[in-house]
Design an enzyme around this catalytic site. Structure first.
Site, PDB file in Angstrom:
ATOM      1  CG  LEU A   1       8.963 -15.560 -10.769  1.00  0.00           C
ATOM      2  CD1 LEU A   1       8.719 -16.939 -11.360  1.00  0.00           C
ATOM      3  CD2 LEU A   1      10.432 -15.189 -10.860  1.00  0.00           C
TER       4      LEU A   1
ATOM      5  CG  HIS B   1       1.650  -9.132   3.490  1.00  0.00           C
ATOM      6  ND1 HIS B   1       2.879  -8.668   3.109  1.00  0.00           N
ATOM      7  CD2 HIS B   1       0.941  -8.040   3.854  1.00  0.00           C
ATOM      8  CE1 HIS B   1       2.911  -7.347   3.234  1.00  0.00           C
ATOM      9  NE2 HIS B   1       1.749  -6.942   3.682  1.00  0.00           N
TER      10      HIS B   1
ATOM     11  CG  HIS C   1       7.635  -9.818   3.942  1.00  0.00           C
ATOM     12  ND1 HIS C   1       7.480  -9.632   2.599  1.00  0.00           N
ATOM     13  CD2 HIS C   1       6.387  -9.781   4.457  1.00  0.00           C
ATOM     14  CE1 HIS C   1       6.197  -9.486   2.319  1.00  0.00           C
ATOM     15  NE2 HIS C   1       5.523  -9.563   3.429  1.00  0.00           N
TER      16      HIS C   1
ATOM     17  CG  ASP D   1       9.755  -9.707   0.273  1.00  0.00           C
ATOM     18  OD1 ASP D   1       8.879 -10.294  -0.390  1.00  0.00           O
ATOM     19  OD2 ASP D   1       9.498  -8.819   1.104  1.00  0.00           O
TER      20      ASP D   1
END
Lengths: 430, 312
Positions: free
Chosen positions: A70, A186, A239, A312
């Site tokens: 955000l 990540h 991801h 994502d």
């Protein structure tokens, strides 16, 4: 959520699809007091109920997006929570897990509570914050994981920053395991990935772009699987984008380890050629991969290796992107396009519809420990009505919400959200 | 994909043999005009050429400056430091400024790959890429080809070895595309840490050893090795690099007799090339490259101006 004594809503003549229960039937769904009161084929029309004609469209649980950044706090020029909520509602998303690498980072219990409250204020979107794994997401000292967990952090991560130190990752997995919390990684080995803005290979070589090897992903995944085994902790890879990493995750799952993963639409819908001649909207993190890797992601969606599809979403403004490729800020928006790009796999015959919707609803809800993503009677009436074959074209500048940096600019898609309800209140009408 | 008349010269990749050949022919005619002092000084009269250099480069800038002036253009040099606060703002603000100045030809040097492409989308001028990051340096490849053609009568059928830091070289990329398009065979020679990944997919043969890489070649193109490559650990030291990849007479001996030695400059003598090779009048065409540079840039400015007129 302010529970106004709203009239009942009856959504008629829809195909009810609920991956949580396997329900796939024609019928109607009744919303009462913000909850799913009933669904089936022979529901009467209660007095005073608002009737919505579904025209045979699909009604599914509101989507649960387990990974989105955000703009708030700290990057309001890119996107506000209000504008993100608008985009989410237009994308059929009613629950969203936000990343903690904001400014300031979500490394304080008060900030976690604030983000939850800010979600409630929107009236259309439940925000489930991730807690920062390290203070300031700087990769040095563990944040107060216990207090953050107590405040409602759904898991721990440093967002777009990989946990590079094996020692830190080991401690994090062990310590968070004590609270039953997951670590979300990540997966790019940072010293290999440093400076890379594309995946090493012919295309990056032709364009002269600083590149990192696809193996940077598998190398960190391999390490963290081993650390999860060592500590008994649960690791989730975000991801995931390469065949090699997916093979490692598949093998780890076969061995019964607490290893899960998600991917995002760019990694099964696009490959590195989307960069074209230096299109900075196609600068993502991790970078877009080869076609072989894209196909491996598609296969892993179908065979269950991948547990969820996340948007994502990474809002950027024009000044972040109107730069030479390697200087542009990596990241693309994804809220509005999440469902339709996923449906492209359904239309292409690589993914059954109910599995596709499961990856967008009940599966991420499970990973987040959220009571969402289901049409179960009594559950909050978070639902999404969509026309699976409705054709449209993604156009940057015309999308709901403030951020317009979509990597899918110009993409023709089939499947459009017609309406979204949050706790029984209609929050989007297309 | 190539439009009949290009508005910009951003890269060699995508240009075909007739297009390149025509440019070289035009450049050839400018070589003669330059030598006789009979350049058409009215060709670019009333037109403004701006050299926009975000990276220092005396020789490329002066070469374009001379080319523009010989054709009668008003030439302006703008040097913009990339170390200034916000590079991106500078780039796009500059584009707006240039539009306001009614610039016709914009020559851009930038340390970021793709920067001229971005500018080309924003400015009304014809953009000439004078080197972008590690992507391309089209006029360098054209002048190299012209030099080879004048010395050997052709490019087709020759074998060219491009040696050294290929990974960080825009000169290497442009030359690979151009030489292959013109029918030459291209080798790249260098340590594995200085060759870009999948470089063989560009159509070149890869060597890690100078003796075998140079065996029988007609042209040896040396590339500049920047000091920062040592600092980043891509090669351990300058002396080690020179020992294995620096061009000296011994290594050159494996090349074809009378093989040409080229270097885009500026040279690091004793790092990638020995002084006695660089200054060998029988082998080195490095000074001639500079002369060809002006002619090639005149041809490019000529071509783009005519294309802009035709499209107007």
């Amino acid at each position: 959520m302010p529970e106004s004594p709203a009239p009942d809503t009856l959504i008629e003549r829809v195909r009810l699809l609920d991956p949580a229960s396997g329900l796939d039937a024609q019928g109607s769904l009744l919303i009462r007091d913000g909850r799913i009161a009933d669904h089936g084929t022979n529901l009467g029309r209660p007095d005073g109920a608002t009737i919505v004609e579904g025209n045979g469209a699909i009604l599914c649980p509101g989507l649960v997006d387990m990974r989105a950044q955000l703009g708030e706090p700290g990057y309001e020029y890119r996107e506000t929570i209000a504008s993100a909520a608008e985009a989410a509602a237009a994308g059929g998303i009613t629950t969203l897990a936000c990343l903690p690498d904001s400014r300031p980072a979500l490394d304080d219990p008060a900030l976690v509570r604030l983000l939850r409250a800010r979600g409630e204020e929107t009236g259309s979107l439940t925000i489930l914050p991730y807690g920062a794994l390290t203070r300031g997401c700087e990769g040095q000292d563990l944040a107060e994981l216990g207090l953050l967990h107590e405040a409602g952090a759904v898991a721990f991560t440093d967002g777009g920053h990989a946990i590079g130190s094996a020692r830190l990752m080991r401690r994090a997995l062990a310590y968070a395991g004590g609270f039953g919390a997951r670590i979300v990684q990540h997966p790019e080995e940072p010293s290999l990935a440093e400076g890379g803005t594309a995946t090493e290979g012919e295309l990056a070589t032709r364009l002269g772009l600083p590149a990192s090897p696809a193996a940077a992903e598998a190398i960190l995944v391999a390490r963290d699987i081993r650390l999860a085994e060592l500590t008994g902790g649960a690791v989730h890879f975000a991801h995931v984008s390469t065949a090699e990493a997916l093979a490692l995750i598949r093998a780890a799952k076969d061995r019964g380890l607490a290893v899960t993963c998600d991917t995002a639409p760019p990694y099964f819908d696009l490959n590195e050629t989307a960069i074209g001649e230096f299109r900075s909207f196609a600068s993502l993190s991790p970078p877009l991969r080869s076609e072989a890797d894209r196909m491996a992601v598609v296969a892993a969606l179908a065979d269950g290796t991948i547990d969820a599809i996340a948007s994502d979403h990474q809002p950027r403004d024009a000044d972040d992107k109107r730069l030479p490729f390697a200087q542009a800020s990596a990241g693309g928006t994804g809220l509005v396009t999440l469902l339709a790009v996923t449906l492209a796999q359904v239309h292409g015959g690589t993914l059954p519809l109910i599995r596709a919707l499961g990856l967008l609803t009940v599966e991420p809800a499970r990973l987040l420990g959220a009571d969402a993503g289901t049409l179960r009677k009594g559950a909050a009436a978070d639902v999404c009505l969509f026309a699976p074959e409705h054709a449209w074209r993604v156009e940057s500048g015309q999308l709901p919400g403030k951020a317009q940096n979509t990597p899918f600019d110009g993409r023709a898609l089939e499947g459009r959200v017609l309406a979204t309800w949050k706790s029984g209140r209609q929050v989007f009408a297309g | 994909m190539a439009p009949p008349s290009r508005r910009h010269l951003l890269q060699i990749e995508g240009m075909d043999r007739p297009e390149i050949g025509a440019l070289l022919d035009l450049a050839e005619s400018y070589v003669l005009l330059n030598r006789t002092g009979k350049t058409p000084r009215d060709l670019l009269r009333g037109r403004t050429l701006i050299n926009l250099f975000f990276e220092d480069s005396t020789r490329t800038r002066t070469s374009f400056e001379l080319a523009g002036k010989r054709l009668g253009a008003d030439v302006l040099n703008m040097s913009v430091s990339t170390s200034s606060v916000n590079k991106g703002e500078t780039l796009l603000d500059t584009a707006a400024t240039l539009n306001a100045m009614h610039c016709d030809l914009l020559v851009v040097r930038h340390d970021q790959s793709g920067a001229p492409h971005l500018l080309a989308q924003k400015v009304e001028a014809s953009v000439v890429n004078a080197g972008d990051g590690t992507h391309e340096h089209p006029t360098q490849a054209l002048l190299d080809a012209l030099t080879i053609r004048r010395r050997r009568g052709r490019v087709e059928g020759l074998t060219v070895a491009i040696c050294g830091d290929v990974m960080h070289s825009r000169v290497a990329r442009s030359n690979i595309h151009l030489l292959l398009a013109m029918g030459a065979a291209v080798r790249v020679v260098g340590p594995p840490t200085l060759l870009p990944s999948a470089v063989e997919r560009l159509g070149v043969e890869v060597f890690h050893d100078m003796a075998t890489g140079l065996a029988g070649v007609d042209v040896v193109m040396m590339l500049r090795l920047q000091r920062e490559r040592m600092a980043k650990g891509l090669v351990p030291s300058a002396r080690e690099f020179f020992r294995f990849y620096g061009l000296d007479q011994a290594k050159l001996a494996t090349a074809a007799p009378h093989a040409l030695v080229m270097h885009p400059g500026p040279m690091n003598r004793g790092v990638e090339i020995a002084s006695d090779v660089a200054d060998d009048p029988l082998r080195s065409v490095i000074r001639e490259q500079v002369e060809m540079g002006v002619a090639v840039r005149m041809a490019v400015l000529d071509r783009l101006t005519r294309a802009a007129l035709a499209n107007a």
